[in-house]
Structure formats: structure tokens, C-alpha cells
Scaffold this motif. Structure first.
Motif, PDB file in Angstrom:
ATOM      1  N   ALA A 102       0.697  -1.228  -0.047  1.00  7.03           N
ATOM      2  CA  ALA A 102       0.047   0.083  -0.141  1.00  7.03           C
ATOM      3  C   ALA A 102       0.759   1.270  -0.035  1.00  7.03           C
ATOM      4  CB  ALA A 102      -1.101   0.118   1.179  1.00  7.03           C
ATOM      5  N   LYS A 103       1.766   1.190   0.908  1.00  4.44           N
ATOM      6  CA  LYS A 103       3.008   2.461   0.649  1.00  4.44           C
ATOM      7  C   LYS A 103       3.465   2.686  -0.704  1.00  4.44           C
ATOM      8  CE  LYS A 103       4.157   2.471   5.621  1.00  4.44           C
ATOM      9  NZ  LYS A 103       5.270   1.999   6.797  1.00  4.44           N
ATOM     10  N   GLU A 104       3.879   1.534  -1.280  1.00  6.88           N
ATOM     11  CA  GLU A 104       4.686   1.511  -2.592  1.00  6.88           C
ATOM     12  C   GLU A 104       3.506   2.079  -3.672  1.00  6.88           C
ATOM     13  OE1 GLU A 104       7.283   1.667  -5.427  1.00  6.88           O
ATOM     14  OE2 GLU A 104       7.548   1.281  -3.240  1.00  6.88           O
ATOM     15  N   ALA A 105       2.515   1.574  -3.542  1.00  5.63           N
ATOM     16  CA  ALA A 105       1.189   2.230  -4.450  1.00  5.63           C
ATOM     17  C   ALA A 105       0.999   3.656  -4.325  1.00  5.63           C
ATOM     18  CB  ALA A 105      -0.067   1.335  -4.258  1.00  5.63           C
ATOM     19  N   GLY A 106       0.843   4.122  -2.714  1.00  7.43           N
ATOM     20  CA  GLY A 106       0.975   5.498  -2.564  1.00  7.43           C
ATOM     21  C   GLY A 106       1.906   6.304  -3.091  1.00  7.43           C
ATOM     22  N   ARG A 107       3.253   5.811  -2.964  1.00  7.25           N
ATOM     23  CA  ARG A 107       4.329   6.476  -3.566  1.00  7.25           C
ATOM     24  C   ARG A 107       4.070   6.715  -5.025  1.00  7.25           C
ATOM     25  NH1 ARG A 107       7.883   3.008  -1.203  1.00  7.25           N
ATOM     26  NH2 ARG A 107       7.417   3.058   0.874  1.00  7.25           N
ATOM     27  N   GLU A 108       3.619   5.408  -5.779  1.00  2.80           N
ATOM     28  CA  GLU A 108       3.587   5.530  -7.068  1.00  2.80           C
ATOM     29  C   GLU A 108       2.663   6.467  -7.721  1.00  2.80           C
ATOM     30  OE1 GLU A 108       3.059   1.543  -8.600  1.00  2.80           O
ATOM     31  OE2 GLU A 108       5.105   0.858  -8.150  1.00  2.80           O
ATOM     32  N   LEU A 109       1.405   6.248  -6.937  1.00  2.90           N
ATOM     33  CA  LEU A 109       0.255   7.251  -7.359  1.00  2.90           C
ATOM     34  C   LEU A 109       0.704   8.776  -7.064  1.00  2.90           C
ATOM     35  CD1 LEU A 109      -2.786   7.105  -8.035  1.00  2.90           C
ATOM     36  CD2 LEU A 109      -3.302   7.324  -5.764  1.00  2.90           C
ATOM     37  N   GLN A 110       1.467   9.081  -6.015  1.00  7.72           N
ATOM     38  CA  GLN A 110       1.963  10.576  -5.843  1.00  7.72           C
ATOM     39  C   GLN A 110       2.837  10.980  -6.887  1.00  7.72           C
ATOM     40  OE1 GLN A 110       1.193  12.449  -3.240  1.00  7.72           O
ATOM     41  NE2 GLN A 110       2.261  14.093  -4.260  1.00  7.72           N
ATOM     42  N   ASN A 111       3.904   9.873  -7.367  1.00  8.87           N
ATOM     43  CA  ASN A 111       5.007  10.229  -8.145  1.00  8.87           C
ATOM     44  C   ASN A 111       4.123  10.585  -9.822  1.00  8.87           C
ATOM     45  OD1 ASN A 111       6.994  10.064  -6.941  1.00  8.87           O
ATOM     46  ND2 ASN A 111       7.432   7.926  -7.412  1.00  8.87           N
ATOM     47  N   ARG A 113       0.886  11.688 -10.063  1.00 17.37           N
ATOM     48  CA  ARG A 113       0.141  12.781 -10.055  1.00 17.37           C
ATOM     49  C   ARG A 113       1.311  14.019 -10.102  1.00 17.37           C
ATOM     50  NH1 ARG A 113      -2.945  14.192  -4.470  1.00 17.37           N
ATOM     51  NH2 ARG A 113      -0.741  15.049  -4.054  1.00 17.37           N
ATOM     52  N   ASP A 114       2.228  13.818  -9.524  1.00 19.14           N
ATOM     53  CA  ASP A 114       3.368  14.793  -9.771  1.00 19.14           C
ATOM     54  C   ASP A 114       3.758  15.202 -11.111  1.00 19.14           C
ATOM     55  OD1 ASP A 114       3.276  15.452  -6.974  1.00 19.14           O
ATOM     56  OD2 ASP A 114       4.865  14.280  -6.488  1.00 19.14           O
ATOM     57  N   LYS A 115       3.918  13.920 -11.958  1.00 17.97           N
ATOM     58  CA  LYS A 115       4.094  14.182 -13.481  1.00 17.97           C
ATOM     59  C   LYS A 115       3.095  14.457 -14.167  1.00 17.97           C
ATOM     60  CE  LYS A 115       7.366  10.163 -13.470  1.00 17.97           C
ATOM     61  NZ  LYS A 115       7.495   8.497 -13.920  1.00 17.97           N
ATOM     62  N   ASN A 116       1.937  14.325 -13.833  1.00 20.14           N
ATOM     63  CA  ASN A 116       0.781  15.013 -14.443  1.00 20.14           C
ATOM     64  C   ASN A 116       0.586  16.371 -14.413  1.00 20.14           C
ATOM     65  OD1 ASN A 116      -0.032  12.507 -15.819  1.00 20.14           O
ATOM     66  ND2 ASN A 116      -1.525  12.242 -14.351  1.00 20.14           N
ATOM     67  N   GLN A 117       0.939  16.942 -13.122  1.00 17.76           N
ATOM     68  CA  GLN A 117       0.857  18.360 -12.817  1.00 17.76           C
ATOM     69  C   GLN A 117       1.973  18.851 -13.425  1.00 17.76           C
ATOM     70  OE1 GLN A 117       0.763  18.862  -8.562  1.00 17.76           O
ATOM     71  NE2 GLN A 117      -1.389  18.268  -8.488  1.00 17.76           N
ATOM     72  N   THR A 118       3.234  18.345 -13.547  1.00 11.88           N
ATOM     73  CA  THR A 118       4.312  19.197 -14.254  1.00 11.88           C
ATOM     74  C   THR A 118       3.878  19.189 -15.935  1.00 11.88           C
ATOM     75  OG1 THR A 118       5.742  17.185 -14.216  1.00 11.88           O
ATOM     76  CG2 THR A 118       5.799  18.774 -12.473  1.00 11.88           C
ATOM     77  N   ALA A 119       3.388  18.276 -16.161  1.00 15.30           N
ATOM     78  CA  ALA A 119       3.263  18.302 -17.785  1.00 15.30           C
ATOM     79  C   ALA A 119       2.155  19.006 -18.304  1.00 15.30           C
ATOM     80  CB  ALA A 119       2.712  16.933 -18.305  1.00 15.30           C
ATOM     81  N   GLN A 120       1.345  19.609 -17.412  1.00  9.99           N
ATOM     82  CA  GLN A 120       0.227  20.640 -17.701  1.00  9.99           C
ATOM     83  C   GLN A 120       0.731  22.093 -17.471  1.00  9.99           C
ATOM     84  OE1 GLN A 120      -3.332  19.505 -15.893  1.00  9.99           O
ATOM     85  NE2 GLN A 120      -3.638  17.668 -17.197  1.00  9.99           N
ATOM     86  N   PRO A 121       0.963  23.012 -18.395  1.00 11.62           N
ATOM     87  CA  PRO A 121       1.402  24.312 -18.211  1.00 11.62           C
ATOM     88  C   PRO A 121       0.619  25.064 -17.265  1.00 11.62           C
ATOM     89  CG  PRO A 121       0.613  24.275 -20.443  1.00 11.62           C
ATOM     90  CD  PRO A 121       0.515  22.655 -19.733  1.00 11.62           C
TER      91      PRO A 121
END
Length: 131
Positions: A102-111, A113-121
């Protein structure tokens, strides 16, 4: 100090016994009651002793049977405790594994989400509805 307390305890004990003996010595009714109670107690102890003597083998067999049953129950309980311990340990390991996943899945989800936020200007605008 302890010696003084011991002396007082001795005085109180001697005084109590003296008072009881004096009461019994001068009170005939109390003497009669005491003698009858002692006789009843003696008779009860005699009867109980005779009962145990007459039923010694049966009592011994009952005690042995009860002891054997208790030992069997304790052995079964010990085996049950062993099983519970083993299953608890397995459950602990499983829960630890699930928490790690569950912790690993949470980290992957966070990563992700972070990638999607940086991809959208920035915020996008939707086209206006022309009616």
C-alpha cells in the motif's frame, strides 16, 4: 522500635487469651456452649475421617481421573496456543506485506500525480457555448 511493637503484640495476645479464659471460667452458659461446639466439631472431624477412610480408593480414583483429564485439556490447550501463535505470526507477516504494498502504491500514485501536474502548463479554458 520493632521490639517495642512485638512487646505490645505479646501483651495484647496474653490479655485477650486471659479475658477469654476468665469469661469461660466465670460464665457457665458460655462454657456449656463452648463444650457443645467442641464436641460437634470433634464429631464432624471423626465422621469426615471415617468417610475418607472408607472411600479412599474411590476418592483416589476420582482424583487420578480428574488429573488425567486436566492434563489432556492442558495438552490440547498448549497445541491450540501453538497454532494460534503460528497463525498470528503468519498474519503479522501478511499485514506487513500489505502495508508495504500500500505504501509503494501510494508513492507511485504520488509520483504519477506529480508528473501529470508538471506536464500541464496551466489551466485550460473550455470553448464558449454559442447559442
Amino acid at each position: 522500635m520493632a521490639r517495642k511493637e512485638t512487646r505490645w503484640a505479646t501483651y495484647i495476645t496474653v490479655g485477650s487469651v486471659s479475658a477469654l479464659v476468665g469469661f469461660l471460667l466465670f460464665n457457665k452458659n458460655a462454657r456449656n456452649k463452648t463444650v457443645s461446639c467442641v464436641k460437634e466439631g470433634k464429631q464432624f472431624v471423626t465422621d469426615a475421617g471415617a468417610f475418607v477412610k472408607d472411600n479412599r480408593e474411590e476418592i483416589s480414583d476420582l482424583v487420578k481421573g480428574t488429573t488425567e483429564k486436566v492434563n489432556e485439556r492442558l495438552q490440547v490447550a498448549g497445541e491450540d496456543v501453538e497454532q494460534i501463535t503460528k497463525h498470528s505470526s503468519h498474519l503479522k507477516n501478511t499485514v506487513t506485506d500489505v502495508l508495504g504494498i500500500a505504501k509503494e502504491a501510494g508513492r507511485e500514485l504520488q509520483n504519477h500525480r506529480d508528473k501529470n501536474q508538471t506536464a500541464q502548463p496551466g489551466p485550460t479554458q473550455l470553448p464558449q457555448n454559442e447559442n
